[in-house]
Design an enzyme around this catalytic site. Structure first.
Site, PDB file in Angstrom:
ATOM      1  N   LYS A   1      79.094  26.408 -27.316  1.00 51.59           N
ATOM      2  CA  LYS A   1      77.975  25.975 -26.471  1.00 51.59           C
ATOM      3  C   LYS A   1      76.725  26.742 -26.924  1.00 51.59           C
ATOM      4  O   LYS A   1      76.556  27.912 -26.621  1.00 51.59           O
ATOM      5  CB  LYS A   1      78.342  26.251 -25.019  1.00 51.59           C
ATOM      6  CG  LYS A   1      77.221  26.547 -24.044  1.00 51.59           C
ATOM      7  CD  LYS A   1      76.271  25.431 -23.751  1.00 51.59           C
ATOM      8  CE  LYS A   1      75.242  25.922 -22.732  1.00 51.59           C
ATOM      9  NZ  LYS A   1      73.973  26.335 -23.360  1.00 51.59           N
TER      10      LYS A   1
ATOM     11  N   GLU B   1      78.827  40.242 -25.329  1.00 55.51           N
ATOM     12  CA  GLU B   1      77.743  40.918 -26.054  1.00 55.51           C
ATOM     13  C   GLU B   1      76.480  40.678 -25.236  1.00 55.51           C
ATOM     14  O   GLU B   1      75.972  39.560 -25.213  1.00 55.51           O
ATOM     15  CB  GLU B   1      77.558  40.314 -27.453  1.00 55.51           C
ATOM     16  CG  GLU B   1      78.768  40.421 -28.367  1.00 55.51           C
ATOM     17  CD  GLU B   1      78.885  41.769 -29.036  1.00 55.51           C
ATOM     18  OE1 GLU B   1      78.047  42.662 -28.769  1.00 55.51           O
ATOM     19  OE2 GLU B   1      79.825  41.951 -29.819  1.00 55.51           O
TER      20      GLU B   1
ATOM     21  N   CYS C   1      68.531  41.602 -29.104  1.00 55.05           N
ATOM     22  CA  CYS C   1      69.254  42.410 -28.123  1.00 55.05           C
ATOM     23  C   CYS C   1      69.235  43.883 -28.491  1.00 55.05           C
ATOM     24  O   CYS C   1      69.204  44.742 -27.631  1.00 55.05           O
ATOM     25  CB  CYS C   1      70.680  41.907 -28.012  1.00 55.05           C
ATOM     26  SG  CYS C   1      71.487  41.784 -29.605  1.00 55.05           S
TER      27      CYS C   1
ATOM     28  N   GLU D   1      65.056  45.194 -19.931  1.00 56.39           N
ATOM     29  CA  GLU D   1      64.921  44.490 -21.210  1.00 56.39           C
ATOM     30  C   GLU D   1      63.785  43.464 -21.106  1.00 56.39           C
ATOM     31  O   GLU D   1      63.846  42.562 -20.280  1.00 56.39           O
ATOM     32  CB  GLU D   1      66.234  43.781 -21.538  1.00 56.39           C
ATOM     33  CG  GLU D   1      66.230  43.159 -22.914  1.00 56.39           C
ATOM     34  CD  GLU D   1      67.543  42.455 -23.233  1.00 56.39           C
ATOM     35  OE1 GLU D   1      68.026  41.667 -22.399  1.00 56.39           O
ATOM     36  OE2 GLU D   1      68.077  42.700 -24.331  1.00 56.39           O
TER      37      GLU D   1
HETATM   38  P1  NAP Z   1      71.389  33.798 -21.239  1.00 53.68           P
HETATM   39  O1  NAP Z   1      70.446  33.177 -20.316  1.00 53.68           O
HETATM   40  O2  NAP Z   1      72.436  34.686 -20.672  1.00 53.68           O
HETATM   41  O3  NAP Z   1      72.053  32.615 -22.062  1.00 53.68           O
HETATM   42  C1  NAP Z   1      73.040  32.797 -23.034  1.00 53.68           C
HETATM   43  C2  NAP Z   1      73.882  31.553 -23.114  1.00 53.68           C
HETATM   44  O4  NAP Z   1      74.619  31.379 -21.896  1.00 53.68           O
HETATM   45  C3  NAP Z   1      73.083  30.276 -23.288  1.00 53.68           C
HETATM   46  O5  NAP Z   1      73.825  29.371 -24.080  1.00 53.68           O
HETATM   47  C4  NAP Z   1      72.972  29.799 -21.865  1.00 53.68           C
HETATM   48  O6  NAP Z   1      72.665  28.452 -21.769  1.00 53.68           O
HETATM   49  C5  NAP Z   1      74.345  30.109 -21.342  1.00 53.68           C
HETATM   50  N1  NAP Z   1      74.446  30.219 -19.890  1.00 53.68           N
HETATM   51  C6  NAP Z   1      73.450  30.346 -18.974  1.00 53.68           C
HETATM   52  N2  NAP Z   1      73.964  30.429 -17.729  1.00 53.68           N
HETATM   53  C7  NAP Z   1      75.311  30.340 -17.851  1.00 53.68           C
HETATM   54  C8  NAP Z   1      76.390  30.379 -16.927  1.00 53.68           C
HETATM   55  N3  NAP Z   1      76.201  30.540 -15.618  1.00 53.68           N
HETATM   56  N4  NAP Z   1      77.645  30.282 -17.400  1.00 53.68           N
HETATM   57  C9  NAP Z   1      77.871  30.148 -18.722  1.00 53.68           C
HETATM   58  N5  NAP Z   1      76.889  30.106 -19.645  1.00 53.68           N
HETATM   59  C10 NAP Z   1      75.614  30.210 -19.225  1.00 53.68           C
HETATM   60  O7  NAP Z   1      70.650  34.641 -22.333  1.00 53.68           O
HETATM   61  P2  NAP Z   1      69.423  34.179 -23.218  1.00 53.68           P
HETATM   62  O8  NAP Z   1      68.200  34.333 -22.388  1.00 53.68           O
HETATM   63  O9  NAP Z   1      69.692  32.890 -23.845  1.00 53.68           O
HETATM   64  O10 NAP Z   1      69.466  35.252 -24.378  1.00 53.68           O
HETATM   65  C11 NAP Z   1      68.846  36.471 -24.260  1.00 53.68           C
HETATM   66  C12 NAP Z   1      69.858  37.536 -23.882  1.00 53.68           C
HETATM   67  O11 NAP Z   1      70.916  37.597 -24.822  1.00 53.68           O
HETATM   68  C13 NAP Z   1      69.232  38.907 -23.891  1.00 53.68           C
HETATM   69  O12 NAP Z   1      69.605  39.614 -22.741  1.00 53.68           O
HETATM   70  C14 NAP Z   1      69.830  39.558 -25.117  1.00 53.68           C
HETATM   71  O13 NAP Z   1      69.877  40.938 -25.074  1.00 53.68           O
HETATM   72  C15 NAP Z   1      71.172  38.938 -25.204  1.00 53.68           C
HETATM   73  N6  NAP Z   1      71.717  39.004 -26.563  1.00 53.68           N
HETATM   74  C16 NAP Z   1      72.730  39.887 -26.826  1.00 53.68           C
HETATM   75  C17 NAP Z   1      73.255  39.997 -28.098  1.00 53.68           C
HETATM   76  C18 NAP Z   1      74.354  40.968 -28.385  1.00 53.68           C
HETATM   77  O14 NAP Z   1      74.982  40.841 -29.417  1.00 53.68           O
HETATM   78  N7  NAP Z   1      74.619  41.939 -27.535  1.00 53.68           N
HETATM   79  C19 NAP Z   1      72.753  39.194 -29.116  1.00 53.68           C
HETATM   80  C20 NAP Z   1      71.716  38.301 -28.832  1.00 53.68           C
HETATM   81  C21 NAP Z   1      71.217  38.226 -27.539  1.00 53.68           C
HETATM   82  P3  NAP Z   1      71.118  28.021 -21.695  1.00 53.68           P
HETATM   83  O15 NAP Z   1      70.373  28.766 -22.754  1.00 53.68           O
HETATM   84  O16 NAP Z   1      71.141  26.600 -21.987  1.00 53.68           O
HETATM   85  O17 NAP Z   1      70.655  28.389 -20.330  1.00 53.68           O
END
Ligand code: NAP
Ligand code: MG
Length: 496
Positions: free
Chosen positions: A202, A276, A310, A407
């Site tokens: 996804k 992650e 991240c 963050e």
């Molecule tokens: P996010 O809102 O948590 O979204 C991540 C993924 O989860 C997206 O595909 C999102 O879909 C999906 N999602 C959203 N709500 C969900 C739910 N209730 N159940 C299951 N899946 C759901 O994060 P983001 O804003 O896209 O990305 C930024 C974050 O990712 C930052 O906090 C960053 O630090 C973290 N990150 C961490 C790493 C690591 O390796 N530690 C690497 C990269 C990024 P939608 O986008 O379609 O809403």
């Protein structure tokens, strides 16, 4: 049946052991239309493009706000179909000799390299990141991940203690964020496939194009139908995947907030989980550091991918004797960075990925000022369309401020001072997160001492934001658990 040459019982050839028809893949021509983007995209389920029953939504170019394509909105029934397809594909893929899986994953890596220009352009259009980064970092690293895990596929018994027979986990749900769409897909898919798992992926709602293009590569490389399925749509599609009873494993990269809801949803279920999550990386500069290089490292640490990383070095700790000099050098360096058209190879900072992300960054700029920190922004001509943020520095920051704790996920650096290594360590570790850190010093012993004390999954010394598929990546505390990359990244995909 007995083999007439060897005298041993011969096994019938595995049906998938035949080379796929398209193999070896003929190198593509330098054809600019290859990067052309279809007006609409469907769901990739069981090796076929399936029309979504719930319609489509637009994906935008963050640098212009223009629509690039319409992406399929998956419903729970589509997610169910995808999981069932992955289940059906599992036995044959898992039973395929490891060397055959390896051959196909090597092919994925090679085709990605051959099509690297196309993927770099596509990623930059859909994400807003500078082409220099997608061309030199995202795409080559994605290929490197497939190369690396292809190498494990026929050596899995060496991954487990006592040479035990390796078995895949089964059907994996994989949910990825928008900041490195192709690279995060590669980080997830390569180890899963090497171990013989099947996947429902996804992508993030705002950046699905490269994952949808990647399935072409998987097909060209001979990955059988149903082994990888892609369901697109917003977070609720991810939530439907998490809820599905047919999963054996779930791997999530994204925010800590969503990570927690996923952990709660899986509580008590026999689904293995890796998370992650977010970070607030501490970047520590000692007085004896090589300053010119350190300043480049700071820039790389926080402005790479507009800070939407991240592991970004978003908290800068500078030893007090050099604080003024570092600030001066940083300001003059930032004034030379070019912000603008992500497709221009001279661009340093591209667009902020989406309107909500831009609003979030802007709100933190306000919060920082209200908290009493001093904001400095590099002079930059902001394009009239799209979402942008110039390189931003906050000084006079105290550890309790929200800009030093939360963050921001943007090109915003919070700068703090320290006097002794002990103080630097205490301040760096004073965080809910524990993903990454960086140290700049001339002294090797100080590097070891600091690295031992830092509660961070990744610690860089005299460099920052360097990645290698052989080295594990992941966090402590609210940055999640489990590792991606290296042998550590393989184990979550094997039954141990
Ligand atoms: P996010 O809102 O948590 O979204 C991540 C993924 O989860 C997206 O595909 C999102 O879909 C999906 N999602 C959203 N709500 C969900 C739910 N209730 N159940 C299951 N899946 C759901 O994060 P983001 O804003 O896209 O990305 C930024 C974050 O990712 C930052 O906090 C960053 O630090 C973290 N990150 C961490 C790493 C690591 O390796 N530690 C690497 C990269 C990024 P939608 O986008 O379609 O809403
Ligand atoms: Mg987009």
């Amino acid at each position: 049946m007995t083999d007439s040459k060897t005298g041993y019982a011969s096994r019938p050839p595995h049906p998938l052991a035949e080379p796929p028809e398209s193999f070896p893949y003929a190198p593509s021509r330098e054809d600019p239309t290859l990067a052309a983007i279809a007006k609409t995209h469907d769901l990739w389920i069981d090796g076929e493009w399936r029309k979504p029953r719930r319609g489509r939504f637009p994906t935008l170019n963050p640098a212009t706000g223009e629509e690039l394509s319409r992406i399929a909105l998956a419903g729970p029934a589509d997610v169910d179909r995808a999981v069932r397809a992955a289940r059906r594909a599992l036995p044959a893929w898992a039973d395929l000799p490891g060397v055959e899986r390896a051959r196909r994953l090597f092919a994925v890596a090679r085709i990605l390299q051959e099509r690297s220009r196309e993927f770099a352009v596509l990623e930059t259009l859909d994400n807003g990141k500078p082409i220099r980064e997608s061309r030199d970092v995202d795409v080559p690293l994605a290929a490197a991940h497939f190369f690396y895990y292809a190498g494990w596929a026929d050596k899995l018994e060496y991954a487990l203690p006592g040479g035990r027979k390796p078995e895949p986990r089964g059907v994996c749900g994989q949910i990825i964020p928008w900041n490195f769409p192709l690279l995060m897909a590669a980080w997830k898919l390569a180890p899963a496939l090497a171990c013989g798992n099947t996947v429902v992926l996804k992508p993030a709602e705002t950046s699905s194009l490269s994952a949808l293009r990647l399935v072409e590569v998987l097909e060209q490389a001979g990955i059988p139908k149903g082994v990888v399925n892609v369901v697109t749509g917003p977070g609720e599609v991810g939530a439907a995947l998490v809820r599905h009873e047919g999963l054996d494993k779930l791997a999530f990269t994204g925010s800590t907030e969503v990570g927690k809801t996923i952990q709660a949803a899986l509580a008590g279920r026999p689904v293995s989980l890796t998370l992650e999550l977010g970070g607030k990386g501490a970047h520590i500069i000692f007085e004896d550091a090589p300053l010119s290089q350190a300043v480049e490292g700071i820039v790389q640490g926080i402005f790479f991918n507009q800070g939407q990383v991240c592991c970004a070095g978003s908290r800068l700790f500078v030893q007090e004797g050099i604080l003024d000099e570092v600030m001066d050098r940083l300001r003059s360096r930032l004034a030379t960075l070019r912000l603008g058209d992500p497709l221009d190879k001279n661009t340093d900072l591209g667009a902020i990925h989406s309107l909500p992300q831009w609003e979030k960054i802007r709100s933190y700029l306000e919060i920082g000022k209200e908290e009493g920190a001093e904001l400095w922004q590099a002079p930059a001509e902001i394009p009239s369309r799209g979402w942008w943020c110039p390189p931003s520095l906050f000084s006079n920051v105290t550890p309790s401020m929200r800009i030093a704790r939360e963050e921001i996920f943007g090109p915003v650096l919070a700068i703090l001072g320290f006097r002794t290594p002990e103080e630097a360590l205490a301040k760096a570790n004073d965080s809910l997160y524990g993903l990454s850190a960086g140290i700049w010093t001339d002294k090797g012993s100080k590097i070891f001492e600091m690295a031992r004390g830092l509660r961070a999954g990744v610690v860089w010394a005299n460099c920052y934001n360097r990645f290698d598929p052989a080295s594990p990546f992941g966090g402590y505390k609210e940055s999640g658990f489990g590792r991606e990359g290296g042998l550590h990244g393989l184990l979550p995909y094997l039954r141990t």
